[in-house]
Design an enzyme around this catalytic site. Structure first.
Site, PDB file in Angstrom:
ATOM      1  N   TYR A   1       0.867  -1.181   0.000  1.00 57.22           N
ATOM      2  CA  TYR A   1       0.000   0.000   0.000  1.00 57.22           C
ATOM      3  C   TYR A   1       0.899   1.224   0.000  1.00 57.22           C
ATOM      4  CZ  TYR A   1      -3.205   3.564   1.756  1.00 57.22           C
ATOM      5  OH  TYR A   1      -3.952   4.710   1.915  1.00 57.22           O
TER       6      TYR A   1
ATOM      7  N   GLU B   1      -3.440   7.418  -3.985  1.00 60.61           N
ATOM      8  CA  GLU B   1      -3.281   6.128  -3.311  1.00 60.61           C
ATOM      9  C   GLU B   1      -3.134   5.013  -4.326  1.00 60.61           C
ATOM     10  OE1 GLU B   1      -5.954   4.605   0.153  1.00 60.61           O
ATOM     11  OE2 GLU B   1      -6.918   3.985  -1.713  1.00 60.61           O
TER      12      GLU B   1
END
Length: 173
Positions: A33, A121
């Site tokens: 992530y 993101e």
């Protein structure tokens, strides 16, 4: 393509399908992530990186808090590849990420500031079995107050606003 998407919890009335995205099937070895957002408390941009990708970062924060690395960026200095290397090591990313990660974090930083984003993101950032690092899914949240800097987004903004208005005026089925 013109048939409606089946109803679901988020969209009980369904929607017409206007496009379809087909992607390469990836043989994924690891998922990570990576995000850049604004920490409102610190009033600074912060990179958030975890070796656990493909799941909500909130869930990772609860179950594996040690796996999350945060680095604040001094906007007067800007991004430098050492920040990416620091993040990769601090988050415990698989060594396969380390060569490419500084450039990926730099691209997130550039996109964040070039487009006036609130959030950029990548989740998951996939490391394939053949050693490629691929953003297999991403999310960008733009600041409405920064849209004037990028007039190419004005058309999208108008379409999205009219779509929301149409949805709110629909009668329940």
């Amino acid at each position: 393509m013109a048939s409606p998407m089946p109803p679901n919890r988020q969209n009980p009335n369904g929607e017409p399908i206007s496009s379809l995205l087909v992607e390469e099937r990836l043989e994924i070895a690891h998922e990570a992530y990576c995000a850049l957002t604004i920490d409102r408390g610190a009033r600074k941009p912060v990179f958030i990186v975890s070796r656990y990708g493909g799941m909500d970062i909130e869930e990772v924060s609860e179950n594996h808090p040690e796996s999350i690395a945060r680095v604040y960026v001094d906007t007067a200095m800007g991004y430098s590849p050492f920040i990416g290397r620091e993040l990769a090591f601090a988050a415990g990313l698989d060594p396969g990420y380390r060569k490419q990660f500084p450039a990926i974090a730099g691209a997130l930083y550039n996109a964040f500031f070039a487009y006036g984003a609130k959030l950029v993101e990548i989740n998951p950032l996939a490391l394939t079995k053949d050693g490629r690092v691929i953003a297999s899914d991403a999310k960008v949240e733009l600041d409405d107050d920064a849209l004037f800097r990028n007039p190419e987004f004005a058309q999208w903004h108008a379409v999205l606003r009219s779509t929301k208005t149409k949805r709110s005026h629909r009668k329940p089925a």
